[in-house]
Design a protein around this motif. Structure first.
Motif, PDB file in Angstrom:
ATOM      1  N   THR A  78     111.893  71.134  43.690  1.00  0.00           N
ATOM      2  CA  THR A  78     112.399  69.787  43.937  1.00  0.00           C
ATOM      3  C   THR A  78     113.915  69.857  44.100  1.00  0.00           C
ATOM      4  OG1 THR A  78     112.757  69.263  41.596  1.00  0.00           O
ATOM      5  CG2 THR A  78     110.553  68.872  42.501  1.00  0.00           C
ATOM      6  N   PRO A  79     114.544  68.807  44.629  1.00  0.00           N
ATOM      7  CA  PRO A  79     116.014  68.805  44.754  1.00  0.00           C
ATOM      8  C   PRO A  79     116.742  68.937  43.419  1.00  0.00           C
ATOM      9  CG  PRO A  79     115.040  67.085  46.122  1.00  0.00           C
ATOM     10  CD  PRO A  79     113.935  67.633  45.277  1.00  0.00           C
ATOM     11  N   LEU A  80     116.046  68.641  42.325  1.00  0.00           N
ATOM     12  CA  LEU A  80     116.669  68.719  41.000  1.00  0.00           C
ATOM     13  C   LEU A  80     116.367  70.039  40.295  1.00  0.00           C
ATOM     14  CD1 LEU A  80     115.902  65.098  39.722  1.00  0.00           C
ATOM     15  CD2 LEU A  80     117.970  65.938  40.839  1.00  0.00           C
ATOM     16  N   GLU A  81     115.928  71.024  41.048  1.00  0.00           N
ATOM     17  CA  GLU A  81     115.548  72.313  40.450  1.00  0.00           C
ATOM     18  C   GLU A  81     116.701  72.950  39.696  1.00  0.00           C
ATOM     19  OE1 GLU A  81     113.673  76.660  41.819  1.00  0.00           O
ATOM     20  OE2 GLU A  81     114.037  75.061  43.293  1.00  0.00           O
ATOM     21  N   ASN A  82     117.927  72.821  40.226  1.00  0.00           N
ATOM     22  CA  ASN A  82     119.103  73.439  39.607  1.00  0.00           C
ATOM     23  C   ASN A  82     119.834  72.493  38.662  1.00  0.00           C
ATOM     24  OD1 ASN A  82     118.697  75.869  41.056  1.00  0.00           O
ATOM     25  ND2 ASN A  82     119.719  74.991  42.854  1.00  0.00           N
ATOM     26  N   LYS A  83     119.195  71.395  38.312  1.00  0.00           N
ATOM     27  CA  LYS A  83     119.796  70.431  37.392  1.00  0.00           C
ATOM     28  C   LYS A  83     118.832  70.197  36.223  1.00  0.00           C
ATOM     29  CE  LYS A  83     122.491  68.085  40.975  1.00  0.00           C
ATOM     30  NZ  LYS A  83     122.817  66.789  41.613  1.00  0.00           N
ATOM     31  N   PRO A  88     122.355  54.269  32.495  1.00  0.00           N
ATOM     32  CA  PRO A  88     121.913  55.214  33.535  1.00  0.00           C
ATOM     33  C   PRO A  88     121.839  56.640  32.997  1.00  0.00           C
ATOM     34  CG  PRO A  88     123.569  53.717  34.387  1.00  0.00           C
ATOM     35  CD  PRO A  88     123.514  53.477  32.917  1.00  0.00           C
ATOM     36  N   GLN A  89     120.840  57.371  33.473  1.00  0.00           N
ATOM     37  CA  GLN A  89     120.638  58.763  33.073  1.00  0.00           C
ATOM     38  C   GLN A  89     120.386  59.589  34.328  1.00  0.00           C
ATOM     39  OE1 GLN A  89     117.533  58.748  29.980  1.00  0.00           O
ATOM     40  NE2 GLN A  89     118.075  56.603  29.669  1.00  0.00           N
ATOM     41  N   ILE A  90     121.081  60.693  34.434  1.00  0.00           N
ATOM     42  CA  ILE A  90     120.969  61.527  35.631  1.00  0.00           C
ATOM     43  C   ILE A  90     120.744  62.977  35.215  1.00  0.00           C
ATOM     44  CG2 ILE A  90     122.405  60.003  37.049  1.00  0.00           C
ATOM     45  CD1 ILE A  90     124.716  61.991  36.595  1.00  0.00           C
ATOM     46  N   CYS A  91     120.227  63.738  36.144  1.00  0.00           N
ATOM     47  CA  CYS A  91     120.032  65.177  35.930  1.00  0.00           C
ATOM     48  C   CYS A  91     121.293  65.911  36.372  1.00  0.00           C
ATOM     49  CB  CYS A  91     118.825  65.678  36.722  1.00  0.00           C
ATOM     50  SG  CYS A  91     117.268  64.883  36.270  1.00  0.00           S
TER      51      CYS A  91
END
Length: 717
Positions: A84-89, A114-117
């Motif tokens: 997924t695009p968040l693989e490195n986060k 708000p919560q982000i990766c």
């Protein structure tokens, strides 16, 4: 030699519990011509299993274990998920973790921020204005939501504030893949970095305690506790990686010792029992001596006189071994155990002779049914499958909810906490009425019928787990009982025994008595589930101040614990009767109970003495392997110190080897225990059916006849 009537007088005059068994010349052991029993319960069990499989399939189709593995951002996306695009986060970052301290968090189970990766947790204090001034805008932007125009935010003074202290080094830690402040204490005061207070970027001075409260509520876990637990878990895991092959060697040694012990018990039962008793006394005596020597060696050592209460809970358990009170406690416990064992042996010395005769006969029975020693492997495999299916189904059920989004707003808003959809939120009435409102991921739930009955599915999963686990145990008991009963009632051994006693007994159990085993397992499962519910209620009422409620709950827990033990004992003997006579569960349980009641004194002084002797055998094996592993892993075994692995806590492999050794020894000795129980019930029936005359000879072997001072008429002639 003490006659059985003197050592264990019959209690038939005291207990009018049914009629004794009458002589039956056609009875030759386990009845082969039998019919199916408890058919209704068998059908119910099959339907329950089909429903269990249906629940599992439904859970697997709806569940997503990634919700357990990965943290979830405000949009319901998984941080660090491969592909997924968040693989490195992999880490979850809270914009304002102090908002997690709101009481509403306890209701919503999610922070209203708000919560982000992110790729890694922040390592510096920074606000948006400071970012423009210090040219750290790129770094700051990595902690903002995608598509945000920072210049517009500055011109409109709508700042996204990152609430963490200053300055470097890193002040955040990744705990369970969530970014939390790195707390510590300085002169007894809580600090983050070297600061007790800091500017939150909004002109307010915040205290470190505010962050601690937010970090505690911002996650299902308290950050400080989880961090310490994680460090301990990592050290334990590291110890396992360095010592796993030595642990396997220790378990293999335990298996070899158990097997050798069983083989010696087969040929030298009498000698081995007395050797076992003497060795147990000597091993415990050595333990007392060793504890005293350690206690004496610490005398005068600085810090060794600290009490356990003053020391408190320590992650490094080796610290406890450096104080005198620990070894004093060990020595007192071992002395009490030693005295109890010696007193029991003194008072039960006459009964031990009869118990040894039963063990000798059990050894001969196992010699004719050697495959019985390997049957626990089948039970272990089946139990492992039941546990695995339950665990996987529970995980999928707990992760089969859908993401629920709710409206969050800092100011008063009539739509606050209402359910929303991120895709259409910008054009919704809530956004028009409250321009500052946000549609954020709140928790996992759902409104479908499946989600409404999710708790019922979880309860069904737990209930079927207990039912299936008890059924597997019952299958093993009926199988072993049938095989050993065929040995006892065979006139000529092994000619009158089946060619494959275990397979014959297993086939009879599955073909005719699945319903009876399911019936007994169902009763036990109901009691166990009630005990689980009581434990859950006790956990929920821990903070309650009602002493009467606590007392009542404690009484209920005690009563149901006793009830479970009694049902297990009754089921075990009922299964033996089922294996022999092929009757239904209720009839078999009644017959077994009345038979035991008619011989209650014999049960107390023979069966339990035999169980005690077998327990000493398990204790001896565990003690031998435990002492060996202690000297090896602590580096006290002279000559091979260099081969000892470097460990953080040497008690980790020692405890693992001890627990594994007990399970291995219990697996071997459980066959002996079942054999003794079966032969004991057959022995009681033999005494009631027969009288030793030529027409009604005893079926028990010659050595048991001699110990009991009985004889058959044919032998007398």
């Amino acid at each position: 030699m003490v006659p059985i009537e003197q050592a264990c007088p019959s209690s038939r005059a005291s207990f009018q519990s049914g009629e004794p068994r009458k002589y039956d010349p056609t009875f030759k052991g386990p009845i082969h011509n039998r019919g199916c029993t408890d058919i209704i319960c068998c059908i119910l069990f099959i339907l329950a299993l089909l429903g269990y499989f249906a629940v599992g399939i439904l859970a697997w189709s709806q569940g997503d274990p990634r919700k357990v593995i990965y943290p979830t951002d405000s949009r319901g996306q998984f941080c660090g998920q491969a592909g997924t695009p968040l693989e490195n986060k992999p880490n979850l970052f809270y914009f304002n973790i102090m908002k997690c301290a709101s009481p509403l968090v306890l209701l919503e189970f999610q922070c209203p921020t708000p919560q982000i990766c992110v790729e890694k947790c922040p390592d510096r204090f920074l606000t948006l204005l400071n970012a423009f001034k210090t040219a750290d805008l790129k770094y700051y932007k990595s902690y903002c939501k995608e598509g945000v125009d920072l210049s517009t935010l500055v011109s409109s003074n709508a700042l996204l504030h990152l609430t963490f202290p200053s300055p470097p080094p890193p002040r955040f830690l990744s705990v369970s893949r969530r970014c939390f402040p790195a707390f510590s204490k300085k002169n007894g005061v809580l600090v983050v970095g070297n600061q007790t207070t800091f500017d939150d970027g909004q002109g307010k001075i915040r205290n470190a305690k505010d962050l601690l409260e937010g970090a505690g509520n911002g996650s299902p876990w308290n950050a400080t506790i989880v961090r310490e637990a994680r460090q301990l878990a990592m050290k334990i895991f590291e110890d396992y990686t360095h010592s796993w092959y030595w642990i396997l060697i220790g378990l293999v040694i335990a298996m070899v010792i158990s097997l050798i012990f069983i083989i010696l018990l087969r040929f030298l039962a009498g000698i081995m029992v007395w050797v076992m008793i003497i060795l147990v006394i000597l091993v415990i005596g050595y333990g007392i001596f060793h504890c005293y020597m350690e206690y004496a060696s610490l005398k005068g050592t600085p810090g060794a006189n600290v009490t356990l209460q003053e020391l408190g809970l320590q992650a490094d358990f080796s610290v406890y071994l450096q104080i005198q009170q620990t070894w004093l406690a060990f020595m007192i416990i071992l002395c009490i155990v030693e005295v109890i064992i010696i007193l029991l042996l003194i008072f039960l010395r006459k009964r031990i002779l009869i118990a040894i005769a039963l063990i000798k006969e059990a050894s001969r029975a196992i010699g004719y049914v050697m495959s019985s020693l390997f049957y626990p492997l089948l039970t272990f495999i089946l139990l492992a499958l039941v546990i695995a299916y339950w665990a996987v189904t529970a995980i999928f059920l707990s992760t089969s909810n859908e993401p629920v989004y709710k409206v969050f707003n800092d100011t008063a808003c009539e739509y606050s906490r209402n359910t929303c959809k991120p895709e259409t939120f910008n054009t919704s009435a809530a956004k028009l009425a409250c321009p500052d409102a946000k549609c954020l991921f709140a928790f996992y739930g759902g409104e479908s019928p499946y989600h409404k009955y999710l708790i019922a599915f979880q309860f069904y999963n737990v209930f079927l787990f207990f039912w299936c686990a008890n059924f597997v145990t019952a299958l093993g008991q009926v199988t072993l009982a049938g095989a050993f009963a065929s040995y006892y009632w065979a006139s000529k051994k092994p000619d009158d025994m089946p060619a494959f006693p275990i397979f014959s007994s297993l086939g009879r159990a599955l073909r005719y008595h699945t319903g009876s085993m399911a019936f007994g397992s169902l009763i036990l499962a109901i009691v166990q589930v009630i005990r689980v519910l009581l434990e859950y209620v006790d956990y929920k009422l821990k903070g309650a101040q009602n002493r009467f409620a606590k007392f009542l709950l404690c009484c209920l827990k005690c009563c149901f614990w006793c009830l479970e033990k009694f049902i297990k004992f009754l089921n075990r003997n009922a299964y033996i009767m089922i294996a022999i006579y092929g009757k239904n569960f209720c009839t078999s349980a009644r017959d077994a109970f009345f038979l035991l009641m008619r011989n209650i004194i014999r049960v107390a002084v023979l069966d339990k003495v035999t169980d005690f002797l077998l327990f000493l055998g398990k204790l001896l094996i565990v003690a031998a392997v435990g002492i060996l592993s202690f000297f090896f892993f602590s580096g006290k075994m002279k000559g091979i110190e260099s081969t000892t692995p470097a460990l953080n806590y040497y008690w980790v492999p020692i405890v693992t080897v001890i627990i594994g050794s007990y399970l291995i020894a219990h697996g071997f000795f459980s066959v002996y225990a079942m054999c003794v129980d079966t032969l004991f019930l057959c022995f009681l029936e033999d005494l009631e059916r027969n009288d030793g005359s030529a027409e009604r000879p005893y079926m028990m072997p010659e050595n048991l006849l001699k110990v009991l001072e009985k004889k058959n008429a044919k032998t007398a002639e």
